[in-house]
Write a protein that holds these residues in place. Structure first.
Motif, mmCIF file in Angstrom:
data_model
loop_
_atom_site.group_PDB
_atom_site.id
_atom_site.type_symbol
_atom_site.label_atom_id
_atom_site.label_comp_id
_atom_site.label_asym_id
_atom_site.label_seq_id
_atom_site.Cartn_x
_atom_site.Cartn_y
_atom_site.Cartn_z
ATOM 1 N N CYS A 35 15.840 11.274 -8.284
ATOM 2 C CA CYS A 35 15.265 9.941 -8.104
ATOM 3 C C CYS A 35 15.796 9.316 -6.818
ATOM 4 C CB CYS A 35 15.661 9.030 -9.267
ATOM 5 S SG CYS A 35 14.728 9.282 -10.779
ATOM 6 N N PRO A 36 15.053 8.350 -6.286
ATOM 7 C CA PRO A 36 15.586 7.599 -5.139
ATOM 8 C C PRO A 36 16.707 6.674 -5.613
ATOM 9 C CG PRO A 36 13.490 6.668 -5.842
ATOM 10 C CD PRO A 36 13.714 7.919 -6.663
ATOM 11 N N THR A 37 17.444 6.111 -4.669
ATOM 12 C CA THR A 37 18.442 5.099 -5.014
ATOM 13 C C THR A 37 17.713 3.838 -5.451
ATOM 14 O OG1 THR A 37 18.530 4.326 -2.737
ATOM 15 C CG2 THR A 37 20.141 6.016 -3.367
ATOM 16 N N ASN A 38 18.443 2.915 -6.057
ATOM 17 C CA ASN A 38 17.846 1.646 -6.467
ATOM 18 C C ASN A 38 17.158 1.005 -5.260
ATOM 19 O OD1 ASN A 38 18.869 2.045 -9.016
ATOM 20 N ND2 ASN A 38 20.659 0.768 -8.675
ATOM 21 N N MET A 39 15.981 0.445 -5.506
ATOM 22 C CA MET A 39 15.162 -0.104 -4.419
ATOM 23 C C MET A 39 15.085 -1.622 -4.523
ATOM 24 S SD MET A 39 12.024 2.661 -4.676
ATOM 25 C CE MET A 39 11.169 2.087 -3.222
ATOM 26 N N VAL A 40 15.084 -2.291 -3.369
ATOM 27 C CA VAL A 40 14.884 -3.736 -3.295
ATOM 28 C C VAL A 40 13.728 -3.969 -2.326
ATOM 29 C CG1 VAL A 40 15.893 -5.961 -2.689
ATOM 30 C CG2 VAL A 40 17.329 -4.192 -3.737
ATOM 31 N N VAL A 41 12.678 -4.654 -2.813
ATOM 32 C CA VAL A 41 11.499 -4.929 -1.994
ATOM 33 C C VAL A 41 11.124 -6.399 -2.133
ATOM 34 C CG1 VAL A 41 10.618 -2.562 -2.203
ATOM 35 C CG2 VAL A 41 9.880 -4.293 -3.830
ATOM 36 N N ASN A 42 10.351 -6.895 -1.175
ATOM 37 C CA ASN A 42 9.845 -8.260 -1.224
ATOM 38 C C ASN A 42 8.460 -8.283 -1.855
ATOM 39 O OD1 ASN A 42 12.092 -9.391 0.071
ATOM 40 N ND2 ASN A 42 11.270 -8.844 2.067
ATOM 41 N N CYS A 43 8.088 -9.431 -2.390
ATOM 42 C CA CYS A 43 6.742 -9.616 -2.955
ATOM 43 C C CYS A 43 5.698 -9.307 -1.887
ATOM 44 C CB CYS A 43 6.527 -11.068 -3.366
ATOM 45 S SG CYS A 43 7.384 -11.574 -4.830
ATOM 46 N N ASP A 44 4.542 -8.849 -2.334
ATOM 47 C CA ASP A 44 3.408 -8.733 -1.431
ATOM 48 C C ASP A 44 2.979 -10.158 -1.053
ATOM 49 O OD1 ASP A 44 3.490 -5.997 -1.713
ATOM 50 O OD2 ASP A 44 1.830 -5.884 -3.136
ATOM 51 N N ILE A 45 2.393 -10.305 0.124
ATOM 52 C CA ILE A 45 2.005 -11.624 0.622
ATOM 53 C C ILE A 45 1.078 -12.323 -0.372
ATOM 54 C CG2 ILE A 45 0.795 -12.855 2.493
ATOM 55 C CD1 ILE A 45 3.507 -11.672 3.303
ATOM 56 N N ASP A 46 1.411 -13.568 -0.680
ATOM 57 C CA ASP A 46 0.651 -14.436 -1.593
ATOM 58 C C ASP A 46 0.539 -13.876 -3.006
ATOM 59 O OD1 ASP A 46 0.288 -16.348 0.394
ATOM 60 O OD2 ASP A 46 -1.574 -15.428 1.094
ATOM 61 N N ARG A 47 1.486 -13.037 -3.391
ATOM 62 C CA ARG A 47 1.526 -12.498 -4.759
ATOM 63 C C ARG A 47 2.933 -12.665 -5.304
ATOM 64 N NH1 ARG A 47 -2.799 -8.879 -6.532
ATOM 65 N NH2 ARG A 47 -1.312 -8.464 -8.190
ATOM 66 N N CYS A 48 3.051 -12.593 -6.620
ATOM 67 C CA CYS A 48 4.362 -12.707 -7.274
ATOM 68 C C CYS A 48 4.800 -11.344 -7.798
ATOM 69 C CB CYS A 48 4.287 -13.733 -8.407
ATOM 70 S SG CYS A 48 5.915 -14.240 -8.985
#
Length: 170
Positions: A35-48
């Motif tokens: 598996c990949p390491t734990n991931m941190v991403v931002n919301c898609d634009i204008d979405r939650c």
């Protein structure tokens, strides 16, 4: 798998005898799932939430094995932390697993809708006037309230007053 072995012996006089037995090889080695390491991403634009793609691989001593992840790569992940579990099962019924988390952050500020500058006459006999106004706020992750200082309905002294409004999302 199981293999039948047939053995035959013949002596110089032409006498023969034979025996049959089976050899069974059992695969007891689990697939290795990466598996990949734990991931941190931002919301898609204008979405939650965010659509997140990731790559998971598996290797097995007896050939290729498919990998199943829950939730699957390409799924939408809500704001917050979501665990992902992946597994691979080989032909011998051995199961290998791995897990990681996907954290989706809301990095989008609320949007304020402020009125245009307001001009009002002072109340007769006074040097101020009550002024009401409406400020709204929207956010990609739901409803948010706006607060202003001084608030709507306050008495404003003659002259110009700056009204500061803000909104904070969860």
């Amino acid at each position: 798998g199981t293999t039948f072995v047939n053995c035959r012996a013949t002596d110089v006089a032409g006498n023969t005898n034979q025996c049959i037995f089976t050899v069974r090889v059992i695969d007891s080695e689990r697939p290795t799932v990466s598996c990949p390491t734990n991931m941190v991403v931002n919301c898609d634009i204008d979405r939650c939430d965010a659509q997140v793609n990731f790559s998971v691989s598996a290797a097995d001593n007896c050939g290729a094995v498919p990998v199943l992840c829950t939730p699957a790569s390409g799924s939408r992940f809500d704001v917050g932390v979501t665990p992902v579990t992946c597994s691979a099962t080989d032909g011998g019924g051995n199961v290998g697993t791995c897990a990681f988390t996907i954290t989706v952050r809301d990095n989008q500020n609320p949007v304020l809708q402020c009125p245009v500058n307001i001009t009002s006459n002072a109340v007769i006999g006074r040097c101020d006037a009550p002024v009401t106004f409406s400020v709204t706020a929207t956010d990609n992750c739901g409803a948010v309230g706006a607060s202003c200082f001084p608030p709507s309905g306050s008495f404003f002294a003659v002259g110009s007053t700056i009204v500061n409004c803000s909104a904070t999302d969860p």
